[in-house]
Write an enzyme that holds these catalytic residues in place. Structure first.
Site, PDB file in Angstrom:
ATOM      1  N   ASP A  18      28.493  57.894  36.745  1.00  0.00           N
ATOM      2  CA  ASP A  18      27.473  56.856  37.393  1.00  0.00           C
ATOM      3  C   ASP A  18      27.316  56.052  35.820  1.00  0.00           C
ATOM      4  O   ASP A  18      27.554  54.696  36.097  1.00  0.00           O
ATOM      5  CB  ASP A  18      26.063  57.613  37.455  1.00  0.00           C
ATOM      6  CG  ASP A  18      26.174  58.519  38.461  1.00  0.00           C
ATOM      7  OD1 ASP A  18      26.477  58.229  39.619  1.00  0.00           O
ATOM      8  OD2 ASP A  18      26.111  59.721  38.183  1.00  0.00           O
ATOM      9  N   GLU A 259      35.505  59.048  39.449  1.00  0.00           N
ATOM     10  CA  GLU A 259      35.821  57.428  39.550  1.00  0.00           C
ATOM     11  C   GLU A 259      36.445  56.815  38.567  1.00  0.00           C
ATOM     12  O   GLU A 259      37.614  56.306  38.703  1.00  0.00           O
ATOM     13  CB  GLU A 259      34.493  56.936  40.077  1.00  0.00           C
ATOM     14  CG  GLU A 259      34.450  55.576  40.612  1.00  0.00           C
ATOM     15  CD  GLU A 259      33.462  54.949  41.622  1.00  0.00           C
ATOM     16  OE1 GLU A 259      32.814  55.875  42.214  1.00  0.00           O
ATOM     17  OE2 GLU A 259      33.167  53.997  41.304  1.00  0.00           O
TER      18      GLU A 259
HETATM   19  O1  TRH Z   1      32.264  62.369  34.925  1.00  0.00           O
HETATM   20  P1  TRH Z   1      32.864  62.138  36.305  1.00  0.00           P
HETATM   21  O2  TRH Z   1      33.213  63.399  37.129  1.00  0.00           O
HETATM   22  O3  TRH Z   1      31.643  61.246  37.304  1.00  0.00           O
HETATM   23  C1  TRH Z   1      31.464  61.597  38.547  1.00  0.00           C
HETATM   24  C2  TRH Z   1      32.176  60.650  39.425  1.00  0.00           C
HETATM   25  O4  TRH Z   1      31.771  59.308  39.145  1.00  0.00           O
HETATM   26  C3  TRH Z   1      31.504  60.835  40.758  1.00  0.00           C
HETATM   27  O5  TRH Z   1      32.433  60.122  41.606  1.00  0.00           O
HETATM   28  C4  TRH Z   1      30.101  60.593  40.921  1.00  0.00           C
HETATM   29  O6  TRH Z   1      29.562  60.791  42.208  1.00  0.00           O
HETATM   30  C5  TRH Z   1      29.499  61.524  39.853  1.00  0.00           C
HETATM   31  O7  TRH Z   1      30.041  61.274  38.742  1.00  0.00           O
HETATM   32  C6  TRH Z   1      27.930  61.441  40.023  1.00  0.00           C
HETATM   33  O8  TRH Z   1      34.060  61.482  36.267  1.00  0.00           O
HETATM   34  P2  TRH Z   1      34.386  59.791  35.886  1.00  0.00           P
HETATM   35  O9  TRH Z   1      33.876  58.842  36.864  1.00  0.00           O
HETATM   36  O10 TRH Z   1      35.877  59.725  35.639  1.00  0.00           O
HETATM   37  O11 TRH Z   1      33.345  59.558  34.602  1.00  0.00           O
HETATM   38  C7  TRH Z   1      33.937  60.041  33.291  1.00  0.00           C
HETATM   39  C8  TRH Z   1      33.634  59.029  32.193  1.00  0.00           C
HETATM   40  O12 TRH Z   1      33.965  59.631  30.872  1.00  0.00           O
HETATM   41  C9  TRH Z   1      34.705  57.874  32.379  1.00  0.00           C
HETATM   42  O13 TRH Z   1      33.670  56.576  31.983  1.00  0.00           O
HETATM   43  C10 TRH Z   1      35.609  58.180  31.274  1.00  0.00           C
HETATM   44  C11 TRH Z   1      34.647  58.760  30.322  1.00  0.00           C
HETATM   45  N1  TRH Z   1      35.214  59.498  29.070  1.00  0.00           N
HETATM   46  C12 TRH Z   1      35.245  59.220  27.781  1.00  0.00           C
HETATM   47  O14 TRH Z   1      34.693  58.192  27.577  1.00  0.00           O
HETATM   48  N2  TRH Z   1      35.859  59.935  26.862  1.00  0.00           N
HETATM   49  C13 TRH Z   1      36.404  61.174  27.180  1.00  0.00           C
HETATM   50  O15 TRH Z   1      37.119  61.909  26.041  1.00  0.00           O
HETATM   51  C14 TRH Z   1      36.551  61.548  28.614  1.00  0.00           C
HETATM   52  C15 TRH Z   1      37.222  62.811  28.866  1.00  0.00           C
HETATM   53  C16 TRH Z   1      35.978  60.583  29.546  1.00  0.00           C
END
Ligand code: TRH
Length: 364
Positions: A18, A259
């Site tokens: 989010d 996402e």
């Molecule tokens: O963390 P998530 O599983 O988020 C989820 C999804 O958005 C899902 O659809 C939603 O319903 C739920 O949250 C509430 O996965 P997502 O979307 O990939 O978000 C991870 C974020 O973390 C992304 O912006 C990338 C960031 N990230 C970093 O900045 N550094 C890192 O080292 C890693 C591993 C991720």
């Protein structure tokens, strides 16, 4: 027409997605010349993605974006003739919503990403609210009939420049790990998954390969996952979101989730395995199939992705070697490149959103 000012509202439900999507969108709107405020109810999650953020500060300005604690929004006014975005159907703070009618704002609900075809029919539709103001549904998606995907204009150039440099040098600069711990020749993979992923099947399959695999686990690895046989598990720090692409660019195969990390992995043009966010009654599996239907991957890559999402350890252990076998791997690599290029040919979400808002304004 001047670029409008945006207020984005974000409630953190769980994980990083989010905040991650809203923060990325806010940064992009700011680079497009829009005054942008991000109101968020959990600053500590945002601080994980952007370490410059101080969770103790109610109002701060970072990377061209004004960031406000959710509760402080009750003292704020909606931007005159601007745009108010509620992300993922979060309700607006009551006091704030009252100011919208008098400020001639456009009201947008930014929806979750889905590859399902019904999204194309709903993208951009208004729904009249009790206040008399229409709220427009803006759907991200994988076709030009949707709001598209977030992508920065300089992304492909940055990737090419980064990948022209040695991978170990880049990884060392990014993770701060000592040189002797960094991957030697072999496959490098990123593992960013939910704790219930069938990592034991992944571990068993990679342990048995003839050549080494380095599995980078940012933040926390699933508990129990360890180096074994040809598999080297390498815990690395969670990197700031602004550098997350650099991490993906270091890997031959990216396991991503949710996402935002999915979209980033798509832009690498390299193979990925997606763990979709789980929903009640397995509704997410239909969404996954809709996405796989657009991916046109070779059969072993599809089987691996389905097994990964069904938490099927035996299925993963069987499908992974098949997906990495020379012919299937090369077909997966080339289709990944092709799909990434195809998607990059569509307008990106931030620009689509700006165009949508400016068109609505012209019509009103
Ligand atoms: O963390 P998530 O599983 O988020 C989820 C999804 O958005 C899902 O659809 C939603 O319903 C739920 O949250 C509430 O996965 P997502 O979307 O990939 O978000 C991870 C974020 O973390 C992304 O912006 C990338 C960031 N990230 C970093 O900045 N550094 C890192 O080292 C890693 C591993 C991720």
């Amino acid at each position: 027409m001047n670029a409008p000012n945006f207020d984005i509202f974000c409630r953190v439900v769980d994980n990083y997605g989010d905040a991650g999507v809203c923060w990325r969108l806010a940064r992009q709107l700011a680079t497009l010349g829009c005054g942008t405020r991000l109101w968020i109810d959990d600053l500590s999650v945002l601080a994980r993605l952007a370490p410059e953020v101080d969770p103790a500060h109610e109002l701060q300005s970072i990377q061209g974006v004004q960031i406000g604690a959710w509760h402080a929004a009750k003292h704020a006014q909606a931007p005159a003739q601007g745009v108010v975005i509620e992300a993922f159907a979060c309700d607006l703070p009551p006091g704030y919503a009252d100011t919208m009618a008098t400020r001639d704002c456009l009201w947008i609900n930014l929806e979750y990403l889905s590859a399902e075809s019904w999204v194309e029919g709903c993208h951009g539709l208004p729904s009249l609210q009790a206040s008399g103001i229409p709220k427009y549904f803006f759907f991200p998606g994988f076709s030009p009939a949707t709001g598209g995907l977030l992508r920065e204009g300089d992304l492909s150039i940055r990737r090419q420049q980064a990948q022209a440099q040695d991978r170990r040098t880049r990884l060392q600069a990014l993770t701060g790990l000592p040189a002797h711990e960094l991957p030697a020749p072999g496959l490098v993979m990123l593992l960013f998954c939910y704790p219930d992923a069938p990592w034991a099947g992944l571990q068993a399959a990679l342990a048995q390969r003839d050549t080494p695999t380095w599995l980078l686990t940012p933040g926390a690895a699933p508990s129990g996952l360890c180096s074994q046989g040809s598999l080297r598990v390498l815990p690395i720090p969670f990197v700031p979101q602004a550098r997350f692409d650099e991490l993906l660019w270091c890997c031959d195969l990216n396991f991503v989730r949710g996402e935002d990390s999915l979209v980033r992995a798509l832009w690498t043009g390299s193979p990925l395995v997606w763990q979709i966010y789980r929903q009640a009654d397995d509704a997410h599996l239909d969404k996954l199939d809709a996405w796989l239907g657009r991916a046109h991957w070779p059969a072993p890559a599809r089987a691996l992705t389905r097994a990964w999402n069904r938490r099927d350890n035996a299925g993963v252990q069987q499908a992974l070697p098949q997906a990495l076998a020379a012919d299937a791997w090369s077909a997966w690599q080339s289709r990944s490149r092709e799909w990434s290029q195809e998607l990059s040919g569509y307008a990106d979400l931030a620009q689509n959103l700006l165009n949508f808002c400016q068109n609505r304004r012209r019509k009103s």
